[in-house]
Design a protein around this motif. Structure first.
Motif, PDB file in Angstrom:
ATOM      1  N   LYS A   1      22.891 -10.425 -57.369  1.00 28.46           N
ATOM      2  CA  LYS A   1      22.122  -9.347 -56.729  1.00 28.46           C
ATOM      3  C   LYS A   1      20.703  -9.834 -56.426  1.00 28.46           C
ATOM      4  N   GLY A   2      20.249  -9.528 -55.204  1.00 23.32           N
ATOM      5  CA  GLY A   2      18.894  -9.904 -54.826  1.00 23.32           C
ATOM      6  C   GLY A   2      18.782 -11.308 -54.257  1.00 23.32           C
ATOM      7  N   HIS A   3      19.918 -11.954 -54.033  1.00 18.34           N
ATOM      8  CA  HIS A   3      19.933 -13.287 -53.436  1.00 18.34           C
ATOM      9  C   HIS A   3      20.793 -13.253 -52.165  1.00 18.34           C
ATOM     10  N   PRO A   4      20.318 -12.544 -51.142  1.00 16.22           N
ATOM     11  CA  PRO A   4      21.128 -12.398 -49.928  1.00 16.22           C
ATOM     12  C   PRO A   4      21.236 -13.705 -49.147  1.00 16.22           C
ATOM     13  N   TYR A   5      22.268 -13.776 -48.323  1.00 21.98           N
ATOM     14  CA  TYR A   5      22.425 -14.893 -47.402  1.00 21.98           C
ATOM     15  C   TYR A   5      22.678 -14.326 -46.016  1.00 21.98           C
ATOM     16  N   LEU A   6      22.356 -15.113 -45.000  1.00 20.58           N
ATOM     17  CA  LEU A   6      22.401 -14.663 -43.610  1.00 20.58           C
ATOM     18  C   LEU A   6      23.571 -15.311 -42.870  1.00 20.58           C
ATOM     19  N   VAL A   7      24.270 -14.521 -42.059  1.00 16.22           N
ATOM     20  CA  VAL A   7      25.330 -15.008 -41.183  1.00 16.22           C
ATOM     21  C   VAL A   7      25.009 -14.504 -39.777  1.00 16.22           C
ATOM     22  N   SER A   8      25.005 -15.432 -38.811  1.00 17.43           N
ATOM     23  CA  SER A   8      24.684 -15.080 -37.423  1.00 17.43           C
ATOM     24  C   SER A   8      25.824 -15.462 -36.499  1.00 17.43           C
ATOM     25  N   TYR A   9      25.867 -14.799 -35.349  1.00 17.38           N
ATOM     26  CA  TYR A   9      26.845 -15.083 -34.296  1.00 17.38           C
ATOM     27  C   TYR A   9      26.118 -15.076 -32.960  1.00 17.38           C
ATOM     28  N   ILE A  10      26.564 -15.957 -32.056  1.00 19.31           N
ATOM     29  CA  ILE A  10      26.000 -16.064 -30.722  1.00 19.31           C
ATOM     30  C   ILE A  10      27.018 -15.494 -29.731  1.00 19.31           C
ATOM     31  N   LYS A  11      26.582 -14.582 -28.877  1.00 14.15           N
ATOM     32  CA  LYS A  11      27.492 -13.953 -27.911  1.00 14.15           C
ATOM     33  C   LYS A  11      28.126 -15.003 -27.008  1.00 14.15           C
ATOM     34  N   GLY A  12      29.447 -14.911 -26.871  1.00 15.61           N
ATOM     35  CA  GLY A  12      30.195 -15.827 -26.028  1.00 15.61           C
ATOM     36  C   GLY A  12      30.469 -17.185 -26.657  1.00 15.61           C
ATOM     37  N   GLN A  13      29.889 -17.439 -27.839  1.00 13.50           N
ATOM     38  CA  GLN A  13      30.068 -18.725 -28.515  1.00 13.50           C
ATOM     39  C   GLN A  13      30.618 -18.540 -29.924  1.00 13.50           C
ATOM     40  N   GLY A  14      30.175 -17.518 -30.616  1.00 10.62           N
ATOM     41  CA  GLY A  14      30.584 -17.346 -32.001  1.00 10.62           C
ATOM     42  C   GLY A  14      29.601 -17.996 -32.943  1.00 10.62           C
ATOM     43  N   PHE A  15      30.061 -19.007 -33.655  1.00  8.64           N
ATOM     44  CA  PHE A  15      29.251 -19.647 -34.684  1.00  8.64           C
ATOM     45  C   PHE A  15      28.130 -20.473 -34.075  1.00  8.64           C
ATOM     46  N   PRO A  16      26.886 -20.276 -34.551  1.00  9.99           N
ATOM     47  CA  PRO A  16      25.786 -21.107 -34.065  1.00  9.99           C
ATOM     48  C   PRO A  16      25.884 -22.501 -34.681  1.00  9.99           C
ATOM     49  N   GLY A  17      25.307 -23.481 -34.027  1.00 11.02           N
ATOM     50  CA  GLY A  17      25.300 -24.834 -34.578  1.00 11.02           C
ATOM     51  C   GLY A  17      25.095 -25.865 -33.490  1.00 11.02           C
ATOM     52  N   ASN A  18      24.819 -27.075 -33.921  1.00 12.73           N
ATOM     53  CA  ASN A  18      24.657 -28.201 -32.998  1.00 12.73           C
ATOM     54  C   ASN A  18      26.004 -28.900 -32.863  1.00 12.73           C
ATOM     55  N   TRP A  19      26.919 -28.255 -32.189  1.00 12.85           N
ATOM     56  CA  TRP A  19      28.280 -28.759 -32.066  1.00 12.85           C
ATOM     57  C   TRP A  19      28.336 -29.936 -31.117  1.00 12.85           C
ATOM     58  N   THR A  20      29.110 -30.967 -31.486  1.00 11.72           N
ATOM     59  CA  THR A  20      29.317 -32.084 -30.566  1.00 11.72           C
ATOM     60  C   THR A  20      30.422 -31.752 -29.583  1.00 11.72           C
ATOM     61  N   ARG A  21      31.318 -30.852 -29.967  1.00 14.15           N
ATOM     62  CA  ARG A  21      32.343 -30.306 -29.066  1.00 14.15           C
ATOM     63  C   ARG A  21      32.403 -28.814 -29.295  1.00 14.15           C
ATOM     64  N   LEU A  22      32.523 -28.088 -28.212  1.00 17.45           N
ATOM     65  CA  LEU A  22      32.630 -26.638 -28.298  1.00 17.45           C
ATOM     66  C   LEU A  22      33.602 -26.179 -27.226  1.00 17.45           C
ATOM     67  N   ARG A  23      34.719 -25.595 -27.647  1.00 15.27           N
ATOM     68  CA  ARG A  23      35.717 -25.083 -26.708  1.00 15.27           C
ATOM     69  C   ARG A  23      35.901 -23.594 -26.975  1.00 15.27           C
ATOM     70  N   ILE A  24      35.614 -22.777 -25.978  1.00 18.76           N
ATOM     71  CA  ILE A  24      35.726 -21.329 -26.097  1.00 18.76           C
ATOM     72  C   ILE A  24      36.610 -20.807 -24.977  1.00 18.76           C
ATOM     73  N   ASN A  25      37.670 -20.125 -25.351  1.00 20.22           N
ATOM     74  CA  ASN A  25      38.603 -19.508 -24.401  1.00 20.22           C
ATOM     75  C   ASN A  25      39.085 -20.496 -23.339  1.00 20.22           C
ATOM     76  N   GLY A  26      39.411 -21.706 -23.793  1.00 19.13           N
ATOM     77  CA  GLY A  26      39.971 -22.717 -22.905  1.00 19.13           C
ATOM     78  C   GLY A  26      38.950 -23.507 -22.096  1.00 19.13           C
ATOM     79  N   VAL A  27      37.665 -23.232 -22.287  1.00 18.74           N
ATOM     80  CA  VAL A  27      36.610 -23.915 -21.525  1.00 18.74           C
ATOM     81  C   VAL A  27      35.824 -24.817 -22.478  1.00 18.74           C
ATOM     82  N   GLU A  28      35.757 -26.116 -22.151  1.00 20.95           N
ATOM     83  CA  GLU A  28      34.950 -27.057 -22.923  1.00 20.95           C
ATOM     84  C   GLU A  28      33.487 -26.836 -22.550  1.00 20.95           C
ATOM     85  N   LYS A  29      32.689 -26.369 -23.490  1.00 16.75           N
ATOM     86  CA  LYS A  29      31.267 -26.116 -23.236  1.00 16.75           C
ATOM     87  C   LYS A  29      30.415 -27.317 -23.590  1.00 16.75           C
TER      88      LYS A  29
END
Length: 182
Positions: free
Chosen positions: A153-181
């Motif tokens: 208790k009192g030690h929260p953690y944060l989870v974020s999402y990016i619209k159209g991408q999902g998980f944030p991050g410095n991805w070397t490959r990102l494929r969303i809905n069949g499209v390589e981003k």
């Protein structure tokens, strides 16, 4: 005898057609699902390297609802498998085929800043209070706190999402809905 064989064949064909129609119906996706904060389609991939990635491997029915199987490899030897779906009201729900009555709310994409909810609502030490701490047109963040757990208790953690991408991050490959981003 010939009549019975014909009736049986017709019955089997009708049953197969019904199953096929039901299966196709559950796989139809809305524009809101495709453009959500966590797009879900088999084949979506968030890839850092061969030891760190998440991929949607499959879709399964749990208690009559369509869930997507997220397979994650972390550090080359840590495996996590989760089953997620977004319900009609924009809630991100987790479940498991082994425990189909268990549902854990992990997000509320239609909520607003300051909204709160609980992951299980049971008030046990594994239940978490979740608060929407940020929401823009492109990003949403949730703060999770184990408010019933004596040590966490009192030690929260944060989870974020990016619209159209999902998980944030410095991805070397990102494929969303069949499209390589990337």
């Amino acid at each position: 005898m010939k009549n019975n064989a014909l009736k049986t064949t017709l019955l089997i064909l009708l049953f197969a057609a019904t199953l096929t129609a039901c299966k196709k119906q559950t796989l139809v996706r809305t524009a809101a699902e495709v453009n959500s904060f966590l797009p879900m389609q088999v084949g979506n991939l968030w890839y850092m390297n061969k030891e760190n990635y998440t991929e949607i491997k499959d879709s399964v029915m749990i208690s009559g609802k369509l869930y997507y199987q997220f397979y994650s490899l972390v550090g080359g030897d840590g495996i996590a498998i989760s089953y997620l779906r977004i319900d009609e009201s924009g809630k991100l729900i987790a479940s498991d085929p082994k425990y189909p009555t268990m549902q854990i709310q992990q997000g509320s994409f239609n909520g607003k800043i300051g909204d709160k909810f609980f992951t299980t609502g049971q008030g046990s030490d594994i239940d978490q209070e979740v608060t929407i701490t940020e929401k823009t047109d492109t990003k949403i963040s949730f703060s999770f706190d184990y408010i019933y757990h004596p040590n966490l208790k009192g030690h929260p953690y944060l989870v974020s999402y990016i619209k159209g991408q999902g998980f944030p991050g410095n991805w070397t490959r990102l494929r969303i809905n069949g499209v390589e981003k990337k």
